[in-house]
Write an enzyme that holds these catalytic residues in place. Structure first.
Site, PDB file in Angstrom:
ATOM      1  CG  HIS A   1       4.442  -2.100   5.456  1.00  0.00           C
ATOM      2  ND1 HIS A   1       4.483  -0.825   5.794  1.00  0.00           N
ATOM      3  CD2 HIS A   1       3.293  -2.492   5.461  1.00  0.00           C
ATOM      4  CE1 HIS A   1       2.988  -0.388   5.818  1.00  0.00           C
ATOM      5  NE2 HIS A   1       2.300  -1.530   5.778  1.00  0.00           N
TER       6      HIS A   1
ATOM      7  CG  ASN B   1      -1.950  -1.150   1.094  1.00  0.00           C
ATOM      8  OD1 ASN B   1      -2.301  -1.246   0.314  1.00  0.00           O
ATOM      9  ND2 ASN B   1      -2.223  -1.592   2.532  1.00  0.00           N
TER      10      ASN B   1
ATOM     11  CG  HIS C   1       0.634  -5.997   3.428  1.00  0.00           C
ATOM     12  ND1 HIS C   1      -0.084  -6.114   5.115  1.00  0.00           N
ATOM     13  CD2 HIS C   1       0.816  -4.885   3.177  1.00  0.00           C
ATOM     14  CE1 HIS C   1      -0.242  -4.739   5.389  1.00  0.00           C
ATOM     15  NE2 HIS C   1       0.108  -4.020   4.264  1.00  0.00           N
TER      16      HIS C   1
ATOM     17  CD  GLU D   1      -4.407   0.770   9.197  1.00  0.00           C
ATOM     18  OE1 GLU D   1      -3.938   0.047   9.996  1.00  0.00           O
ATOM     19  OE2 GLU D   1      -5.767   0.247   8.675  1.00  0.00           O
ATOM     20  CB  VAL D   2       2.558   1.570   9.427  1.00  0.00           C
ATOM     21  CG1 VAL D   2       3.834   1.866   9.992  1.00  0.00           C
ATOM     22  CG2 VAL D   2       1.455   1.120  10.279  1.00  0.00           C
TER      23      VAL D   2
END
Ligand code: AMP
Ligand code: ZN
Length: 114
Positions: free
Chosen positions: A101, A88, A103, A96-97
């Site tokens: 990263h 994302n 997933h 959100e963070v």
């Protein structure tokens, strides 16, 4: 290291987490709120907020992240049936963070995208 970043604080050892793999550049940990039987986050140790900040200098790092994800898929036993890698990036993605990263999701039939 960004002191306001939850993932930087995990990487620095300040916050506990279920770490599955790490080396000098990359760390992988179990998502605290898993959306599939296997849900692992693979991220650079350096604080890169999102794909928007990726440059030519990060090409090797991005390959490194994908390779580690593939190795974890094998060690988690989901490689043969298949899995999904998701990144994302930015508000429309629901990121959100703001620490880049991947997933790694698998262990069940994943819904079709779109
Ligand atoms: P994203 O929406 O792509 O930014 O994904 C952030 C992910 O981080 C979500 O799947 C969260 O469940 C996960 N997450 C948030 N805090 C933690 C934490 N302390 N340890 C592990 N995973 C976390
Ligand atoms: Zn960070």
């Amino acid at each position: 290291m960004n002191k306001d970043c939850i993932f930087c604080r995990i990487i620095s050892g300040e916050f506990q987490s279920d770490i599955l793999y790490q080396d000098d550049e990359v760390i992988a940990l179990r998502d605290i709120n898993p959306k599939a039987p296997t849900h692992i986050l693979i991220m650079p140790k350096a604080h890169i907020p999102s794909l928007a900040e990726i440059t030519m200098d990060h090409q090797t790092l991005m390959g490194h992240l994908v390779r580690v994800a593939g190795e974890l898929a094998k060690s988690e036993g989901i490689a043969a049936r298949g899995y999904r890698l998701v990144i994302n990036s930015g508000p429309d993605s629901g990121q959100e963070v703001p620490h880049l990263h991947l997933h790694l999701l698998g262990g069940r039939q994943l819904g079709k995208l779109g």
